[in-house]
Design a protein around this motif. Sequence first.
Motif, mmCIF file in Angstrom:
data_model
loop_
_atom_site.group_PDB
_atom_site.id
_atom_site.type_symbol
_atom_site.label_atom_id
_atom_site.label_comp_id
_atom_site.label_asym_id
_atom_site.label_seq_id
_atom_site.Cartn_x
_atom_site.Cartn_y
_atom_site.Cartn_z
ATOM 1 N N ASP A 238 30.866 60.702 3.627
ATOM 2 C CA ASP A 238 30.175 59.437 3.796
ATOM 3 C C ASP A 238 30.101 58.698 2.464
ATOM 4 O O ASP A 238 30.040 59.333 1.407
ATOM 5 C CB ASP A 238 28.757 59.696 4.334
ATOM 6 C CG ASP A 238 28.074 58.417 4.776
ATOM 7 O OD1 ASP A 238 27.498 57.734 3.903
ATOM 8 O OD2 ASP A 238 28.121 58.084 5.966
ATOM 9 N N LYS A 239 30.093 57.387 2.494
ATOM 10 C CA LYS A 239 30.023 56.591 1.268
ATOM 11 C C LYS A 239 28.760 56.877 0.469
ATOM 12 O O LYS A 239 28.740 56.752 -0.753
ATOM 13 C CB LYS A 239 30.118 55.101 1.600
ATOM 14 C CG LYS A 239 31.504 54.647 2.028
ATOM 15 C CD LYS A 239 31.548 53.146 2.248
ATOM 16 C CE LYS A 239 32.953 52.705 2.631
ATOM 17 N NZ LYS A 239 33.039 51.237 2.862
ATOM 18 N N ASN A 240 27.684 57.246 1.170
ATOM 19 C CA ASN A 240 26.429 57.572 0.474
ATOM 20 C C ASN A 240 26.579 58.794 -0.422
ATOM 21 O O ASN A 240 25.797 58.991 -1.355
ATOM 22 C CB ASN A 240 25.314 57.807 1.493
ATOM 23 C CG ASN A 240 24.951 56.554 2.268
ATOM 24 O OD1 ASN A 240 25.074 55.438 1.751
ATOM 25 N ND2 ASN A 240 24.510 56.713 3.507
ATOM 26 N N ASP A 241 27.570 59.631 -0.120
ATOM 27 C CA ASP A 241 27.791 60.832 -0.934
ATOM 28 C C ASP A 241 28.375 60.496 -2.301
ATOM 29 O O ASP A 241 28.260 61.288 -3.240
ATOM 30 C CB ASP A 241 28.745 61.801 -0.215
ATOM 31 C CG ASP A 241 28.139 62.376 1.054
ATOM 32 O OD1 ASP A 241 26.923 62.628 1.056
ATOM 33 O OD2 ASP A 241 28.888 62.581 2.023
ATOM 34 N N ILE A 242 29.022 59.350 -2.405
ATOM 35 C CA ILE A 242 29.695 58.992 -3.665
ATOM 36 C C ILE A 242 28.701 58.921 -4.815
ATOM 37 O O ILE A 242 28.958 59.431 -5.907
ATOM 38 C CB ILE A 242 30.461 57.662 -3.500
ATOM 39 C CG1 ILE A 242 31.599 57.837 -2.484
ATOM 40 C CG2 ILE A 242 31.015 57.196 -4.846
ATOM 41 C CD1 ILE A 242 32.374 56.565 -2.197
ATOM 42 N N ASP A 243 27.537 58.284 -4.575
ATOM 43 C CA ASP A 243 26.530 58.147 -5.632
ATOM 44 C C ASP A 243 25.977 59.505 -6.072
ATOM 45 O O ASP A 243 25.506 59.645 -7.202
ATOM 46 C CB ASP A 243 25.370 57.270 -5.155
ATOM 47 C CG ASP A 243 25.794 55.816 -4.963
ATOM 48 O OD1 ASP A 243 26.793 55.414 -5.593
ATOM 49 O OD2 ASP A 243 25.151 55.107 -4.170
ATOM 50 N N LYS A 244 26.046 60.499 -5.188
ATOM 51 C CA LYS A 244 25.497 61.819 -5.511
ATOM 52 C C LYS A 244 26.374 62.589 -6.500
ATOM 53 O O LYS A 244 25.900 63.538 -7.136
ATOM 54 C CB LYS A 244 25.328 62.649 -4.231
ATOM 55 C CG LYS A 244 24.373 62.038 -3.215
ATOM 56 C CD LYS A 244 24.320 62.865 -1.936
ATOM 57 C CE LYS A 244 23.414 62.223 -0.896
ATOM 58 N NZ LYS A 244 23.369 62.999 0.369
ATOM 59 N N ILE A 245 27.633 62.196 -6.623
ATOM 60 C CA ILE A 245 28.543 62.960 -7.500
ATOM 61 C C ILE A 245 29.171 62.118 -8.600
ATOM 62 O O ILE A 245 29.836 62.664 -9.484
ATOM 63 C CB ILE A 245 29.666 63.629 -6.676
ATOM 64 C CG1 ILE A 245 30.520 62.574 -5.965
ATOM 65 C CG2 ILE A 245 29.088 64.615 -5.678
ATOM 66 C CD1 ILE A 245 31.727 63.147 -5.262
ATOM 67 N N SER A 246 28.964 60.799 -8.572
ATOM 68 C CA SER A 246 29.620 59.915 -9.549
ATOM 69 C C SER A 246 29.312 60.300 -10.985
ATOM 70 O O SER A 246 30.170 60.198 -11.865
ATOM 71 C CB SER A 246 29.222 58.457 -9.302
ATOM 72 O OG SER A 246 29.754 57.980 -8.097
ATOM 73 N N HIS A 247 28.083 60.734 -11.237
ATOM 74 C CA HIS A 247 27.684 61.072 -12.607
ATOM 75 C C HIS A 247 28.225 62.423 -13.068
ATOM 76 O O HIS A 247 28.094 62.776 -14.247
ATOM 77 C CB HIS A 247 26.156 61.096 -12.705
ATOM 78 C CG HIS A 247 25.504 62.169 -11.869
ATOM 79 N ND1 HIS A 247 25.466 62.124 -10.492
ATOM 80 C CD2 HIS A 247 24.899 63.345 -12.230
ATOM 81 C CE1 HIS A 247 24.843 63.192 -10.030
ATOM 82 N NE2 HIS A 247 24.506 63.960 -11.048
ATOM 83 N N LEU A 248 28.840 63.167 -12.152
ATOM 84 C CA LEU A 248 29.308 64.517 -12.490
ATOM 85 C C LEU A 248 30.765 64.543 -12.951
ATOM 86 O O LEU A 248 31.233 65.570 -13.438
ATOM 87 C CB LEU A 248 29.155 65.444 -11.275
ATOM 88 C CG LEU A 248 27.730 65.639 -10.762
ATOM 89 C CD1 LEU A 248 27.746 66.459 -9.477
ATOM 90 C CD2 LEU A 248 26.871 66.328 -11.819
ATOM 91 N N ILE A 249 31.479 63.422 -12.782
ATOM 92 C CA ILE A 249 32.898 63.384 -13.127
ATOM 93 C C ILE A 249 33.222 62.098 -13.879
ATOM 94 O O ILE A 249 32.414 61.174 -13.952
ATOM 95 C CB ILE A 249 33.788 63.468 -11.868
ATOM 96 C CG1 ILE A 249 33.458 62.330 -10.901
ATOM 97 C CG2 ILE A 249 33.630 64.814 -11.184
ATOM 98 C CD1 ILE A 249 34.328 62.294 -9.666
ATOM 99 N N ASP A 250 34.408 62.054 -14.429
ATOM 100 C CA ASP A 250 34.885 60.879 -15.144
ATOM 101 C C ASP A 250 35.484 59.907 -14.124
ATOM 102 O O ASP A 250 36.633 60.058 -13.707
ATOM 103 C CB ASP A 250 35.935 61.298 -16.177
ATOM 104 C CG ASP A 250 36.374 60.142 -17.054
ATOM 105 O OD1 ASP A 250 36.060 58.985 -16.725
ATOM 106 O OD2 ASP A 250 37.057 60.392 -18.072
ATOM 107 N N ARG A 251 34.725 58.898 -13.730
ATOM 108 C CA ARG A 251 35.195 57.964 -12.719
ATOM 109 C C ARG A 251 36.365 57.113 -13.197
ATOM 110 O O ARG A 251 37.056 56.477 -12.393
ATOM 111 C CB ARG A 251 34.056 57.051 -12.263
ATOM 112 C CG ARG A 251 33.003 57.728 -11.403
ATOM 113 C CD ARG A 251 33.565 58.290 -10.119
ATOM 114 N NE ARG A 251 34.366 57.360 -9.345
ATOM 115 C CZ ARG A 251 33.868 56.458 -8.505
ATOM 116 N NH1 ARG A 251 32.556 56.363 -8.328
ATOM 117 N NH2 ARG A 251 34.667 55.671 -7.817
#
Length: 260
Positions: A238-251
């Motif tokens: 789900d798109k809502n999941d993106i915000d949950k992991i964005s800070h964990l990787i180099d976007r």
Amino acid sequence: MLCAPHTIQVWGIASFILVRFCQSLRLINESRSTLSFYYQPPHRSSTGRKIYEIIMTAISKSDSKRKVSSPYIYHFTRTIDAIIGILSDKKFNPGICKERYPYIKKEFIRDIPMVCFCDIPQNARKKHKERYGYYAIAMSKKWARNKKISPVIYLRNQSYLAESIKAIYNNPLIAEDIKEQLLNYCKPTFGFEYVKKCDAWSSNRVRFYDEREWRFAPVKTSELFFEDKDIIAVYVKDKNDIDKISHLIDRDKIHITSKK
């Protein structure tokens, strides 16, 4: 000056030409390093991100038409929490899986610590996602080779290969750790799946051969570490999941895509 939609359209054409050029040079075959060399998507630019998605989609579709394998390997899981744990720790933790070896002896079952991946192109992953989950991390095959991750050996009962492996296993002159390592990478072509949450074997026969499994299963269990540069993409439900992991990787370098 071109407006954004026209810019995207122009870049879409340019991206297609770039992909074709790279293919002609046989550069797009293993990882996203070629793409990264030519283009690094800007972190905050929606247009830049769109261009990046166009290129990645073109590469994926082109690859699925050219061959039955993927240029990457994928680790699938059922929950966003599992993805968060993997990305936070920058490692895959081996889990215990059961395997049967009927060609060695009846009801011979082993518990194997392993991390599983698949090598399936995008257009053929529907059944795999239904079985293993809609969350996934795509890793480069260069990283896989460096970590000694390998495709499993698929065996059919009563085949010459199965008979040979049985002979190796029963040979007292061969070291036990070599036998164990060999069996860690053997899997039946067809068989019954072990369902961990039920602690039982499924009654439905599964064609494991379709999974194109790659496996990390050393005899001496170890952790499987990675860096951001080893990740190709992350898939969420789900798109809502993106915000949950964005800070964990180099976007800037890692693409996140959602099913919805």
